[in-house]
Design a protein around this motif. Structure first.
Motif, PDB file in Angstrom:
ATOM      1  N   VAL A   1      -0.583  56.095 -45.029  1.00  0.00           N
ATOM      2  CA  VAL A   1      -0.311  55.722 -44.018  1.00  0.00           C
ATOM      3  C   VAL A   1       0.521  53.359 -45.259  1.00  0.00           C
ATOM      4  CG1 VAL A   1       0.174  53.661 -42.045  1.00  0.00           C
ATOM      5  CG2 VAL A   1      -0.851  56.195 -42.313  1.00  0.00           C
ATOM      6  N   LYS A   2      -1.086  53.366 -45.678  1.00  0.00           N
ATOM      7  CA  LYS A   2      -1.072  51.962 -46.232  1.00  0.00           C
ATOM      8  C   LYS A   2       0.190  52.045 -46.950  1.00  0.00           C
ATOM      9  CE  LYS A   2      -3.404  48.060 -47.104  1.00  0.00           C
ATOM     10  NZ  LYS A   2      -5.167  47.167 -47.317  1.00  0.00           N
ATOM     11  N   ALA A   3       0.301  52.688 -47.802  1.00  0.00           N
ATOM     12  CA  ALA A   3       0.559  53.219 -49.163  1.00  0.00           C
ATOM     13  C   ALA A   3       2.559  52.697 -48.517  1.00  0.00           C
ATOM     14  CB  ALA A   3       0.925  54.125 -49.801  1.00  0.00           C
ATOM     15  N   GLY A   4       2.780  53.876 -47.532  1.00  0.00           N
ATOM     16  CA  GLY A   4       4.266  53.760 -47.190  1.00  0.00           C
ATOM     17  C   GLY A   4       5.160  51.548 -46.729  1.00  0.00           C
ATOM     18  N   PHE A   5       4.134  50.916 -46.770  1.00  0.00           N
ATOM     19  CA  PHE A   5       3.737  49.461 -46.155  1.00  0.00           C
ATOM     20  C   PHE A   5       4.184  49.004 -47.841  1.00  0.00           C
ATOM     21  CE2 PHE A   5       2.853  51.081 -42.014  1.00  0.00           C
ATOM     22  CZ  PHE A   5       3.902  50.268 -41.548  1.00  0.00           C
ATOM     23  N   GLU A   6       3.986  49.777 -48.998  1.00  0.00           N
ATOM     24  CA  GLU A   6       4.199  49.096 -50.177  1.00  0.00           C
ATOM     25  C   GLU A   6       5.357  48.248 -50.714  1.00  0.00           C
ATOM     26  OE1 GLU A   6       1.631  50.852 -53.088  1.00  0.00           O
ATOM     27  OE2 GLU A   6      -0.132  50.233 -51.790  1.00  0.00           O
ATOM     28  N   PRO A   7       5.421  47.180 -51.357  1.00  0.00           N
ATOM     29  CA  PRO A   7       6.682  46.817 -51.527  1.00  0.00           C
ATOM     30  C   PRO A   7       7.675  47.653 -52.516  1.00  0.00           C
ATOM     31  CG  PRO A   7       6.274  45.084 -51.061  1.00  0.00           C
ATOM     32  CD  PRO A   7       4.888  46.186 -50.943  1.00  0.00           C
ATOM     33  N   GLU A   8       8.322  48.584 -52.451  1.00  0.00           N
ATOM     34  CA  GLU A   8       8.753  49.307 -54.209  1.00  0.00           C
ATOM     35  C   GLU A   8      10.247  48.984 -54.245  1.00  0.00           C
ATOM     36  OE1 GLU A   8       9.397  53.954 -53.711  1.00  0.00           O
ATOM     37  OE2 GLU A   8       7.396  53.566 -52.468  1.00  0.00           O
TER      38      GLU A   8
END
Length: 234
Positions: A203-210
């Motif tokens: 879940v938190k990885a989905g909010f990491e800017p890419e």
């Protein structure tokens, strides 16, 4: 007034998150969603204990009128000042507010998992809870509106549309109808939170800017790439 403001603030947060989640990742999105869920959990703890207390009182006094805890009775009397000619209106507003705080918390779980793969158990359970609690919320809207419009008693499924006369039968039916609904809803919330904790890395990885050549990637444009990345981290 503060209790109602709590519910209104949560639904404003729901609207802001729904809008912001459609665009690029923003630093505050994740924390706001976590806060929304936390407030929903706190609200439901208070809400559910009220229904547990009412069911416990019924077991000890099955032929007595429905009972409310002192803090809930105080809130209901305060909310009832909107129209003192309708004695039960404050109680209906109180339960309506409590249910929509709970519903907003469930929606928060759906929103925080929206940028990850759709197979997450926490998302599936929260979605189930939103549908169930949404139906329960509609029931409370109907109960509240019927009293506000001058009905002699609240009209809804939990009162069998006003057919059951006031007394032990109506009290028994309504107390246990709402207790069971909240018991099941609270269990779904608990299971969803348990799986959300286990799936927190995804879940938190989905909010990491890419970063890409043209700037931050939006929520919809890189769905397959993010799912592949998340799968690789497991």
């Amino acid at each position: 007034m503060l209790f109602i403001a709590w519910a209104v603030a949560m639904w404003l947060a729901v609207a802001v998150l729904a809008w912001a989640n459609r665009g690029p990742v923003r630093p505050w999105l994740y924390k706001t969603a976590v806060g929304l869920i936390g407030l929903g959990v706190v609200g439901q703890i208070g809400h559910f204990q009220e229904h547990v207390a009412q069911a416990g009182y019924w077991i000890a006094h099955p032929y007595s009128p429905a009972w409310m805890t002192p803090w809930a009775d105080s809130l209901a009397r305060g909310m009832g000042q909107v129209d003192m000619t309708k004695p039960s209106l404050g109680m209906e507003i109180l339960h309506l507010t409590g249910n929509f705080i709970f519903l907003a918390g469930l929606v928060g779980i759906v929103q925080i998992t929206g940028r990850t793969a759709r197979h997450l158990k926490s998302r599936k359970l929260a979605t189930m809870g939103v549908w169930m609690q949404g139906f329960h919320g509609i029931e409370h809207i109907v109960l509240t509106v019927s009293v506000a419009m001058g009905a002699s008693r609240a009209i809804g499924l939990s009162t069998w549309f006003g057919v059951i006369d006031p007394g032990p039968a109506l009290t028994t039916y309504r107390v246990w109808w709402h207790f069971v609904f909240n018991l099941v809803g609270t269990a779904i919330l608990g299971l969803s939170l348990y799986h959300l904790w286990r799936e927190k890395r995804e879940v938190k990885a989905g909010f990491e800017p890419e970063e890409r050549g043209d700037g931050p990637v939006s929520a919809g444009s890189d769905a397959s790439e993010r799912e592949n990345a998340l799968a690789g981290r497991r």
